[in-house]
Scaffold this motif. Sequence first.
Motif, PDB file in Angstrom:
ATOM      1  N   LEU A   5      87.005  25.534  62.367  1.00  0.00           N
ATOM      2  CA  LEU A   5      86.659  24.126  62.762  1.00  0.00           C
ATOM      3  C   LEU A   5      85.482  24.028  62.729  1.00  0.00           C
ATOM      4  CD1 LEU A   5      89.418  22.824  64.924  1.00  0.00           C
ATOM      5  CD2 LEU A   5      89.916  22.988  62.608  1.00  0.00           C
ATOM      6  N   SER A   6      84.140  24.983  62.756  1.00  0.00           N
ATOM      7  CA  SER A   6      82.647  24.467  63.577  1.00  0.00           C
ATOM      8  C   SER A   6      82.461  25.183  61.951  1.00  0.00           C
ATOM      9  CB  SER A   6      81.967  25.124  64.628  1.00  0.00           C
ATOM     10  OG  SER A   6      82.669  26.676  63.894  1.00  0.00           O
ATOM     11  N   ARG A   7      82.886  25.149  60.851  1.00  0.00           N
ATOM     12  CA  ARG A   7      82.051  25.293  59.372  1.00  0.00           C
ATOM     13  C   ARG A   7      81.903  24.478  58.654  1.00  0.00           C
ATOM     14  NH1 ARG A   7      84.292  31.876  58.608  1.00  0.00           N
ATOM     15  NH2 ARG A   7      82.987  32.442  60.658  1.00  0.00           N
ATOM     16  N   VAL A   8      81.034  24.665  58.021  1.00  0.00           N
ATOM     17  CA  VAL A   8      81.126  23.621  56.444  1.00  0.00           C
ATOM     18  C   VAL A   8      80.922  24.167  55.392  1.00  0.00           C
ATOM     19  CG1 VAL A   8      80.480  21.436  55.674  1.00  0.00           C
ATOM     20  CG2 VAL A   8      80.084  21.793  58.168  1.00  0.00           C
ATOM     21  N   ASP A   9      82.285  24.110  54.640  1.00  0.00           N
ATOM     22  CA  ASP A   9      82.176  24.872  53.435  1.00  0.00           C
ATOM     23  C   ASP A   9      81.078  24.172  52.831  1.00  0.00           C
ATOM     24  OD1 ASP A   9      83.171  25.445  50.300  1.00  0.00           O
ATOM     25  OD2 ASP A   9      85.018  24.682  50.498  1.00  0.00           O
ATOM     26  N   PRO A  10      80.488  25.293  52.007  1.00  0.00           N
ATOM     27  CA  PRO A  10      79.289  25.063  50.898  1.00  0.00           C
ATOM     28  C   PRO A  10      79.521  24.633  49.782  1.00  0.00           C
ATOM     29  CG  PRO A  10      79.403  27.295  51.909  1.00  0.00           C
ATOM     30  CD  PRO A  10      80.283  27.090  52.479  1.00  0.00           C
ATOM     31  N   LYS A  11      80.333  24.637  49.687  1.00  0.00           N
ATOM     32  CA  LYS A  11      80.852  23.835  48.081  1.00  0.00           C
ATOM     33  C   LYS A  11      80.595  22.320  48.441  1.00  0.00           C
ATOM     34  CE  LYS A  11      82.301  27.479  45.959  1.00  0.00           C
ATOM     35  NZ  LYS A  11      83.705  28.316  44.881  1.00  0.00           N
ATOM     36  N   ASP A  47      86.223  18.444  64.640  1.00  0.00           N
ATOM     37  CA  ASP A  47      87.442  19.101  64.636  1.00  0.00           C
ATOM     38  C   ASP A  47      87.585  19.360  62.786  1.00  0.00           C
ATOM     39  OD1 ASP A  47      88.683  18.691  66.971  1.00  0.00           O
ATOM     40  OD2 ASP A  47      89.810  16.623  66.617  1.00  0.00           O
ATOM     41  N   GLY A  48      86.358  19.697  62.619  1.00  0.00           N
ATOM     42  CA  GLY A  48      86.129  20.008  61.386  1.00  0.00           C
ATOM     43  C   GLY A  48      85.999  19.502  60.043  1.00  0.00           C
ATOM     44  N   ILE A  49      85.861  17.835  60.451  1.00  0.00           N
ATOM     45  CA  ILE A  49      85.624  16.389  59.910  1.00  0.00           C
ATOM     46  C   ILE A  49      84.626  16.256  60.218  1.00  0.00           C
ATOM     47  CG2 ILE A  49      86.589  14.650  59.099  1.00  0.00           C
ATOM     48  CD1 ILE A  49      88.927  15.446  60.340  1.00  0.00           C
ATOM     49  N   PRO A  50      83.817  16.287  59.174  1.00  0.00           N
ATOM     50  CA  PRO A  50      82.684  15.627  58.681  1.00  0.00           C
ATOM     51  C   PRO A  50      82.756  13.775  59.283  1.00  0.00           C
ATOM     52  CG  PRO A  50      82.507  16.572  57.260  1.00  0.00           C
ATOM     53  CD  PRO A  50      83.530  17.052  57.506  1.00  0.00           C
ATOM     54  N   ILE A  51      81.777  13.140  60.188  1.00  0.00           N
ATOM     55  CA  ILE A  51      82.101  11.613  60.168  1.00  0.00           C
ATOM     56  C   ILE A  51      80.892  11.101  60.044  1.00  0.00           C
ATOM     57  CG2 ILE A  51      82.255   9.657  62.301  1.00  0.00           C
ATOM     58  CD1 ILE A  51      84.637  12.228  62.235  1.00  0.00           C
ATOM     59  N   MET A  52      81.176  10.524  58.267  1.00  0.00           N
ATOM     60  CA  MET A  52      79.843  10.090  57.667  1.00  0.00           C
ATOM     61  C   MET A  52      80.072   8.452  57.987  1.00  0.00           C
ATOM     62  SD  MET A  52      78.880  13.073  56.733  1.00  0.00           S
ATOM     63  CE  MET A  52      78.080  12.779  56.393  1.00  0.00           C
ATOM     64  N   LEU A  53      79.780   8.012  59.097  1.00  0.00           N
ATOM     65  CA  LEU A  53      79.649   6.655  58.886  1.00  0.00           C
ATOM     66  C   LEU A  53      78.189   6.797  60.215  1.00  0.00           C
ATOM     67  CD1 LEU A  53      82.534   5.857  61.117  1.00  0.00           C
ATOM     68  CD2 LEU A  53      82.269   5.764  58.872  1.00  0.00           C
ATOM     69  N   VAL A  54      77.539   5.686  59.346  1.00  0.00           N
ATOM     70  CA  VAL A  54      76.410   6.139  60.488  1.00  0.00           C
ATOM     71  C   VAL A  54      76.062   5.101  61.565  1.00  0.00           C
ATOM     72  CG1 VAL A  54      73.889   4.162  59.652  1.00  0.00           C
ATOM     73  CG2 VAL A  54      74.693   4.940  57.469  1.00  0.00           C
ATOM     74  N   SER A  55      77.283   4.405  62.235  1.00  0.00           N
ATOM     75  CA  SER A  55      77.672   3.771  63.441  1.00  0.00           C
ATOM     76  C   SER A  55      77.625   5.416  64.409  1.00  0.00           C
ATOM     77  CB  SER A  55      78.418   2.381  63.192  1.00  0.00           C
ATOM     78  OG  SER A  55      79.363   3.584  63.076  1.00  0.00           O
TER      79      SER A  55
END
Length: 62
Positions: A5-11, A47-55
Motif C-alpha cells: 500500500l505504501s508503493r506508488v506505481d511508477p507508470k 491506504d495506497g491512494i494519493p490524496i491530490m487536494l491542495v487543502s
Amino acid sequence: MDEKLSRVDPKLLELMVCPLTKGRLTYDREHNELVSEKAKLAYPIRDGIPIMLVSEAREIEE
C-alpha cells in the motif's frame, strides 16, 4: 503499514501532476507523499491512494 500500500506505481506517477501547477511529482518514500517541488507541497498517500487536494497537502519548507 502494508508495504504494497505504501508503493506508488511508477507508470501512474508518470501520468499524475500537481493539481495546482500541473507540474511533475516525485515520490517521497520516507514520508509516503507525492511532492511538487514547484508548488512546494507534499500530497499524502493514504491506504495506497494519493490524496491530490491542495487543502490536504503539507507545505514544504526549504
